[in-house]
Design a protein around this motif. Sequence first.
Motif, mmCIF file in Angstrom:
data_model
loop_
_atom_site.group_PDB
_atom_site.id
_atom_site.type_symbol
_atom_site.label_atom_id
_atom_site.label_comp_id
_atom_site.label_asym_id
_atom_site.label_seq_id
_atom_site.Cartn_x
_atom_site.Cartn_y
_atom_site.Cartn_z
ATOM 1 N N ASN A 127 0.836 -1.201 0.000
ATOM 2 C CA ASN A 127 0.000 0.000 0.000
ATOM 3 C C ASN A 127 0.870 1.250 0.000
ATOM 4 O O ASN A 127 2.024 1.228 0.431
ATOM 5 C CB ASN A 127 -0.894 0.030 1.239
ATOM 6 C CG ASN A 127 -1.769 -1.195 1.356
ATOM 7 O OD1 ASN A 127 -2.416 -1.592 0.396
ATOM 8 N ND2 ASN A 127 -1.783 -1.813 2.526
ATOM 9 N N PHE A 128 0.302 2.329 -0.491
ATOM 10 C CA PHE A 128 0.908 3.633 -0.270
ATOM 11 C C PHE A 128 -0.146 4.514 0.382
ATOM 12 O O PHE A 128 -1.290 4.095 0.579
ATOM 13 C CB PHE A 128 1.472 4.237 -1.558
ATOM 14 C CG PHE A 128 0.445 4.697 -2.543
ATOM 15 C CD1 PHE A 128 0.114 6.038 -2.651
ATOM 16 C CD2 PHE A 128 -0.190 3.801 -3.397
ATOM 17 C CE1 PHE A 128 -0.826 6.473 -3.566
ATOM 18 C CE2 PHE A 128 -1.115 4.225 -4.322
ATOM 19 C CZ PHE A 128 -1.439 5.565 -4.402
ATOM 20 N N PHE A 129 0.248 5.713 0.773
ATOM 21 C CA PHE A 129 -0.602 6.499 1.657
ATOM 22 C C PHE A 129 -0.651 7.958 1.218
ATOM 23 O O PHE A 129 0.293 8.486 0.632
ATOM 24 C CB PHE A 129 -0.072 6.423 3.092
ATOM 25 C CG PHE A 129 0.250 5.010 3.525
ATOM 26 C CD1 PHE A 129 -0.709 4.209 4.104
ATOM 27 C CD2 PHE A 129 1.517 4.481 3.318
ATOM 28 C CE1 PHE A 129 -0.419 2.896 4.474
ATOM 29 C CE2 PHE A 129 1.825 3.183 3.686
ATOM 30 C CZ PHE A 129 0.855 2.391 4.271
ATOM 31 N N ILE A 130 -1.770 8.582 1.542
ATOM 32 C CA ILE A 130 -1.902 10.019 1.356
ATOM 33 C C ILE A 130 -2.216 10.618 2.717
ATOM 34 O O ILE A 130 -3.213 10.250 3.360
ATOM 35 C CB ILE A 130 -3.008 10.375 0.351
ATOM 36 C CG1 ILE A 130 -2.688 9.763 -1.015
ATOM 37 C CG2 ILE A 130 -3.150 11.895 0.227
ATOM 38 C CD1 ILE A 130 -3.765 9.982 -2.053
ATOM 39 N N LEU A 131 -1.344 11.501 3.178
ATOM 40 C CA LEU A 131 -1.545 12.146 4.469
ATOM 41 C C LEU A 131 -2.564 13.271 4.305
ATOM 42 O O LEU A 131 -2.327 14.237 3.584
ATOM 43 C CB LEU A 131 -0.215 12.699 4.990
ATOM 44 C CG LEU A 131 -0.261 13.421 6.338
ATOM 45 C CD1 LEU A 131 -0.733 12.472 7.447
ATOM 46 C CD2 LEU A 131 1.108 14.000 6.684
ATOM 47 N N LEU A 132 -3.705 13.124 4.966
ATOM 48 C CA LEU A 132 -4.777 14.112 4.867
ATOM 49 C C LEU A 132 -4.725 15.129 5.995
ATOM 50 O O LEU A 132 -5.009 16.313 5.793
ATOM 51 C CB LEU A 132 -6.143 13.401 4.882
ATOM 52 C CG LEU A 132 -6.368 12.349 3.787
ATOM 53 C CD1 LEU A 132 -7.709 11.655 4.003
ATOM 54 C CD2 LEU A 132 -6.304 12.986 2.413
ATOM 55 N N LYS A 133 -4.352 14.650 7.190
ATOM 56 C CA LYS A 133 -4.240 15.528 8.360
ATOM 57 C C LYS A 133 -3.084 15.040 9.219
ATOM 58 O O LYS A 133 -2.808 13.839 9.271
ATOM 59 C CB LYS A 133 -5.528 15.515 9.199
ATOM 60 C CG LYS A 133 -6.758 16.046 8.504
ATOM 61 C CD LYS A 133 -7.976 15.948 9.427
ATOM 62 C CE LYS A 133 -9.248 16.412 8.728
ATOM 63 N NZ LYS A 133 -10.444 16.234 9.596
ATOM 64 N N GLY A 134 -2.409 15.978 9.899
ATOM 65 C CA GLY A 134 -1.365 15.595 10.830
ATOM 66 C C GLY A 134 0.045 15.726 10.285
ATOM 67 O O GLY A 134 0.306 16.504 9.361
ATOM 68 N N LYS A 135 0.944 14.930 10.853
ATOM 69 C CA LYS A 135 2.360 15.008 10.480
ATOM 70 C C LYS A 135 3.001 13.634 10.632
ATOM 71 O O LYS A 135 2.769 12.936 11.625
ATOM 72 C CB LYS A 135 3.083 16.007 11.383
ATOM 73 C CG LYS A 135 4.537 16.291 10.999
ATOM 74 C CD LYS A 135 5.250 17.090 12.074
ATOM 75 C CE LYS A 135 4.627 18.451 12.293
ATOM 76 N NZ LYS A 135 5.388 19.236 13.304
#
Length: 200
Positions: A32-40
């Motif tokens: 999987n890969f990821f998209i950071l929507l909120k946070g750090k």
Amino acid sequence: MEDYLNFLHKIGNIKRYKKNNILFYEDEQAENFFILLKGKVRVYKSINDKEMTLHRFLPTSFIAEMPAFKRLKYPANAEFEEESEILEINFEKFYNLCLENTKFNFLLIASLFEKIKILEKKLLQNSLGLKERVISYILENEQKLDIMTQKQISLDLNVRVESLSRILKEFKNKNLLTTTKGKITILDKEKLIKNFSELS
């Protein structure tokens, strides 16, 4: 980007994480890969029991798309530095979406180019002396210095807190900056830039 996210939400899963949770570990197989929507998110490697910070991701960012794309293992660890929200996407589903809609190919290419820029920046930083690295970091993060701890800065620069403190003390004696409760404030930006030029 919003239009793309609307499509990606259909093939991904939103997950929420707390501070200090781990997104993935080095050497795990990347499916999987990821998209950071909120946070750090902080990406780091552990070398001889020391953590080397490679990069910090802020919204909205792609994370680990390259290892997922090449079916590799994750090359580093990823840890949340605050409560965060992630869109987790299986790469096979994303690949099929790219076949259907070529616009997503450009989205992936743009993200990979951004990773190349991050790598170039890291290589340049590591080629500098410690004083140059500290000055460069301070100037680059001028607007965030009031919320950054010296521990965080030392992690970003991959130096010991004691070494950073010694450099900061030297700069304080030259009236280039000051510190209040550990937070750095630039006093003379022009002289700080001049010092960087003289060291380079």
